[in-house]
Design an enzyme around this catalytic site. Structure first.
Site, PDB file in Angstrom:
ATOM      1  N   CYS A  83      65.803  18.371  42.335  1.00 30.69           N
ATOM      2  CA  CYS A  83      65.907  19.829  42.153  1.00 30.69           C
ATOM      3  C   CYS A  83      64.834  20.530  42.968  1.00 30.69           C
ATOM      4  O   CYS A  83      64.012  19.891  43.622  1.00 30.69           O
ATOM      5  CB  CYS A  83      65.773  20.192  40.676  1.00 30.69           C
ATOM      6  SG  CYS A  83      64.134  19.847  40.014  1.00 30.69           S
ATOM      7  N   CYS A  86      61.224  19.576  42.490  1.00 31.93           N
ATOM      8  CA  CYS A  86      60.803  18.373  43.229  1.00 31.93           C
ATOM      9  C   CYS A  86      60.313  18.764  44.627  1.00 31.93           C
ATOM     10  O   CYS A  86      59.309  18.229  45.116  1.00 31.93           O
ATOM     11  CB  CYS A  86      61.961  17.390  43.366  1.00 31.93           C
ATOM     12  SG  CYS A  86      62.549  16.729  41.807  1.00 31.93           S
ATOM     13  N   ASP A 495      68.060  45.389  80.159  1.00 40.03           N
ATOM     14  CA  ASP A 495      67.727  45.310  81.573  1.00 40.03           C
ATOM     15  C   ASP A 495      69.062  45.376  82.327  1.00 40.03           C
ATOM     16  O   ASP A 495      70.074  44.890  81.822  1.00 40.03           O
ATOM     17  CB  ASP A 495      67.014  43.983  81.837  1.00 40.03           C
ATOM     18  CG  ASP A 495      66.626  43.843  83.290  1.00 40.03           C
ATOM     19  OD1 ASP A 495      66.062  44.797  83.831  1.00 40.03           O
ATOM     20  OD2 ASP A 495      66.901  42.774  83.874  1.00 40.03           O
ATOM     21  N   ASP A 691      66.397  38.596  80.776  1.00 38.86           N
ATOM     22  CA  ASP A 691      66.677  37.212  81.164  1.00 38.86           C
ATOM     23  C   ASP A 691      65.634  36.242  80.631  1.00 38.86           C
ATOM     24  O   ASP A 691      65.738  35.040  80.834  1.00 38.86           O
ATOM     25  CB  ASP A 691      66.810  37.081  82.681  1.00 38.86           C
ATOM     26  CG  ASP A 691      65.535  37.492  83.415  1.00 38.86           C
ATOM     27  OD1 ASP A 691      64.486  37.621  82.752  1.00 38.86           O
ATOM     28  OD2 ASP A 691      65.580  37.668  84.643  1.00 38.86           O
ATOM     29  N   ASP A 695      61.278  39.579  82.290  1.00 36.93           N
ATOM     30  CA  ASP A 695      60.976  40.620  81.298  1.00 36.93           C
ATOM     31  C   ASP A 695      60.096  40.086  80.169  1.00 36.93           C
ATOM     32  O   ASP A 695      60.121  40.604  79.065  1.00 36.93           O
ATOM     33  CB  ASP A 695      62.293  41.154  80.703  1.00 36.93           C
ATOM     34  CG  ASP A 695      63.295  41.540  81.774  1.00 36.93           C
ATOM     35  OD1 ASP A 695      62.953  42.396  82.592  1.00 36.93           O
ATOM     36  OD2 ASP A 695      64.394  40.975  81.784  1.00 36.93           O
TER      37      ASP A 695
END
Length: 802
Positions: A83, A86, A495, A691, A695
């Protein structure tokens, strides 16, 4: 490593005495440090401290001042977790070990990410510590952890399935006697005989795990199941052996063998359904891993072909790809051509034609042709391996709300046990004639209905499914923080080149005032040295074999380039470069340049030291889908801006074509980040799309950075999100996916909290004084089993959401 109270921290980036002084001064400011020094030759910081938290504080400080610490990062499968409690327990155990910098457990995929300093602690010692607490850390020496974990998971599921089916079948007789045939002769004894082996075999794991937890003064879901079914069984055995104990008090000796057996059967069923559903949440990552080839065929220099395992492929090997085969590593085609299906990476369904000198990527599938390619990137360096790692990291990241959930899960079981005991006491004080039996039923039902698993699964299952779904669509999400920010985006900056347009410029027109061939050679030679995409277009257009010798070449950012040939200076670039150097422009040139600009073409000017001698018009086709994507963004209330280094006329023409009203022309690369900052200062949540390379400053400044492009050129490290294809329509899709994932997380958490907040009081008997309703423990077991399944099923809806 640590010797007594001495701590040795391996350093990175410390290259000079000045660096050592900076680190040493920082170490001097740490609390609890008795002595310190930095050894430049050994690149280590040596500290003496009796306080265990000193190491973590030292590592944080070293990283804060710009240096780093040599650590090992591992993602390892964890077994035996039942669970969410744990998961919290394992995380706490690992974090408490000296030398561990960070640990994060994902309960949904049963994995732990751990970062540690190898000289202080080893992976084996971490495994031993985890094992001593009743869990198992899976370490495969051959490096195939994922395969080993999946194999063990499949074995575990098969065993659980068999066990659940048998449990459901064998619980039916006990349930029928307990509910409908209580007046049978020796009914209690028959149920006792049937339920004892049932409890011992089917419930064994619950009791063993609960005992292991108790030895370490902790508790989990196994504790709740063991307590509830154990109490029901022992109480029933007592009442079967000593019924007169109740008879003399005027009470009936009830037995609850059926409750103990059916609860175990239902919880096993719940675990089976949960495991099945959890398996489905990781289907996307399994698909990606399935794209990895096991063997390849390489070609030796003598032409001999040989099949070798993928692990033995080296950079530079020539690999043969036949029709229908998977491409094993990233590389460049050296012979032949074919169409390649890249849909599994980019989400684009149409196969792409690959010719000589073009890139191919691991995981993509060759179609009908055959070719040979040179291996450029192998192993963890391939695009596919990076995608798998990014998806795994994102799936394992934790939402801010998960920290609160983890805290609740950590104390959940003790609180539930306390509530169950309180309910038992309250029933005995105010319950009337049958108070003890009803109090015991309430005690059992509270323990059974409480479900920490639903809390633990709420966030990670939604992340695993959502991030996996994104990967299938070619959308890579870095972490949960990216999702949190993406849902609030109100401004997107695009861009122009390579984002709105194809990024493949070509010369459409040229006008020469002087036809001297030498001028063409000079322009070719200058542009050949430039790295700008527009310069490449000019070089392809001129197609000159022999370049002339140029000297004093200088690239002028945002304008172009200049160079000297035979003592004469020449300029190639935009009009600003001409104006800055007071170059004479013929009126006919100006008129033609204006005409081309109005046609959304970029004009390249070429001049000697006195006058312009030629202009060239360059076009970059607008991508299919750009207009649709921008419209979708605008319709969802997002403002779209375009930034470009192009001139005003070209920028205006492109923006008008795609429907953008906000644009800025002639922007220098450094100014893009400043503009992002300006919009943020106005309270806008800005996404920058570029890209990922040119940039990078603007991408780093933006709230959400989205890198676009194909193949290994994508800046996976910089971007919060990465679109593997160049399709702009993926941007609104990525934003919608982010919102869907976060909404699913909220729905899951709401259900998990509400289920427990409503279920536990009802189980305790809060409705009994109102309408006489007391929840049957067997129904509580069924509800508990279904609560986790409902959360996982809700997450799985993301797989099919459009």
């Amino acid at each position: 490593m640590a010797t007594n109270n001495k701590i040795l921290i391996p350093l990175e980036g410390v290259e000079s005495e000045h660096c050592t002084l900076i680190v040493d001064n920082a170490m001097a400011k740490l609390k609890g440090v008795q002595a310190h020094r930095v050894e430049l030759n050994n690149k280590i910081a040596v500290l003496q401290s009796d306080q265990p938290e000193t190491l973590l504080e030292a590592v944080k400080t070293i990283r804060d001042i710009g240096y780093d610490v040599s650590t090992v990062k591992k993602s390892l499968p964890v077994l035996q977790m039942s669970c969410a409690s744990c998961a919290v327990r394992v995380e706490k155990i690992l974090k408490s070990q000296q030398g561990v910098i960070d640990a994060s457990v994902n309960y949904a995929n049963a994995n732990v990410f751990v970062e540690f300093i190898p000289g202080i602690v080893t992976i084996e010692s971490l495994r031993n510590t985890v094992q001593s607490n009743g869990y198992e850390l899976l370490i495969d020496e051959n490096g195939s952890n994922d395969e080993s974990a999946e194999k063990k998971q499949q074995e575990k599921f098969a065993k659980l399935k068999k066990k659940t089916i048998l449990a459901l079948i064998l619980s039916v007789p006990v349930a029928l006697i307990g509910m409908f045939f209580m007046n049978l002769p020796f009914a209690n004894e028959i149920m006792w005989i049937l339920s004892t082996p049932f409890i011992v075999w089917f419930g064994r794991d619950f009791y063993v795990n609960a005992w292991k937890q108790s030895k370490h003064h902790s508790a989990n879901m196994d504790t709740l199941v063991a307590l509830s079914t154990g109490v029901a069984y022992i109480f029933s055995v007592f009442n079967t052996l000593f019924p007169h104990f109740w008879h003399v008090r005027g009470l009936h000796a009830h037995v609850y063998f059926e409750a103990a057996t059916v609860i175990i059967a239902f919880i096993l069923l719940g675990k089976l359904l949960e495991e099945k559903a959890k398996g489905n949440t990781s289907s996307a990552i399994r698909k990606l891993m399935g794209l990895q080839s096991k063997t390849v065929t390489i070609v030796h220099k003598d032409g001999h072909q040989m099949q070798i395992p993928i692990e033995k492929v080296a950079i530079g090997n020539i690999i043969v790809i036949k029709p229908g085969e998977k491409i094993a590593v990233d590389g460049t085609i050296v012979k032949g051509n074919s169409y390649v299906d890249e849909s599994m990476l980019s989400g684009e369904p149409v196969p792409v034609l690959k010719n000589e000198n073009e890139k191919v990527y691991a995981g993509t599938i060759n179609q009908k042709g055959s070719f040979q390619f040179r291996a450029d990137k192998v192993g963890s360096e391939t695009m596919l391996a990076q995608i798998i790692k990014m998806v795994q990291d994102a799936q394992g990241s934790k939402a801010p709300v998960q920290k609160l959930v983890d805290k609740i899960a950590g104390i959940f079981v003790p609180i539930v046990v306390l509530i169950a005991i309180t309910a038992f006491i309250v029933w005995n004080l105010f319950g009337g004639d049958n108070a003890f039996t009803q109090g015991l039923l309430a005690f059992i039902t509270v323990l059974v209905i409480a479900c920490p698993c639903a809390l633990g699964l709420a966030t990670p299952t939604a992340l695993m499914v959502g991030v996996g779904r994104g990967a299938e669509k070619g959308i890579l999400i870095k972490d949960v923080e990216s999702l949190e920010l993406a849902k609030d985006i109100d401004t997107v900056i695009l861009d122009k080149t390579g984002t709105i347009t194809e990024g493949k410029p070509f010369v459409t027109n040229d006008l020469w005032l002087d036809d001297n061939p030498l001028l063409k050679q000079i322009l070719f030679s200058i542009e050949k040295q430039s790295e700008h995409p527009l310069a490449e277009a000019v070089v392809r257009h001129l197609k000159i074999q022999n370049a002339v010798s140029v000297s004093n070449f200088e690239s002028i950012t945002g304008m172009g380039a200049k160079a000297d040939v035979d003592g004469q200076t020449y300029y190639a670039g935009n009009k600003n470069l001409m104006d800055k150097n007071k170059i004479i422009i013929d009126p006919s040139i100006s008129e033609k340049a204006q005409q081309w600009s109005n046609e959304a073409k970029t004009v390249i000017w070429f001049a000697d030291s006195q006058k312009v001698v030629t202009i060239l018009a360059i076009a970059d086709q607008i991508k299919h889908g750009s207009q649709k994507a921008i419209k979708e963004l605008q319709q969802s209330g997002i403002e779209v801006y375009m930034l470009t280094g192009d001139n005003e006329n070209t920028a205006k023409a492109v923006s008008a074509t795609v429907g953008i009203t906000h644009y800025i022309a002639e922007v220098l690369p450094g100014d893009k980040a400043a503009y992002v900052k300006e919009l943020q200062s106005k309270g806008k949540i800005v996404a920058m799309v570029g890209d990922g390379i040119n940039d990078s400053t603007a991408l780093a400044q933006a709230d959400v950075s989205i890198a676009m492009g194909k193949g290994s050129d994508i800046a996976l490290d910089v971007a919060k999100m990465t679109i593997i294809s160049s399709d702009l329509t993926k941007i609104p899709e990525a934003i919608r996916l982010s919102k869907s994932i976060l909404n699913t997380i909220k729905q899951n958490l709401f259900w998990a909290f509400v289920y427990n907040l409503i279920g536990i009081p009802i189980a305790a008997g809060i409705l009994f004084p109102i309408n006489g309703f007391l929840l049957n423990p067997m129904l509580a077991g069924a509800a508990m089993a279904l609560s986790s399944v409902s959360v996982v099923s809700n997450s799985l809806r993301l797989k099919y959401k459009k």
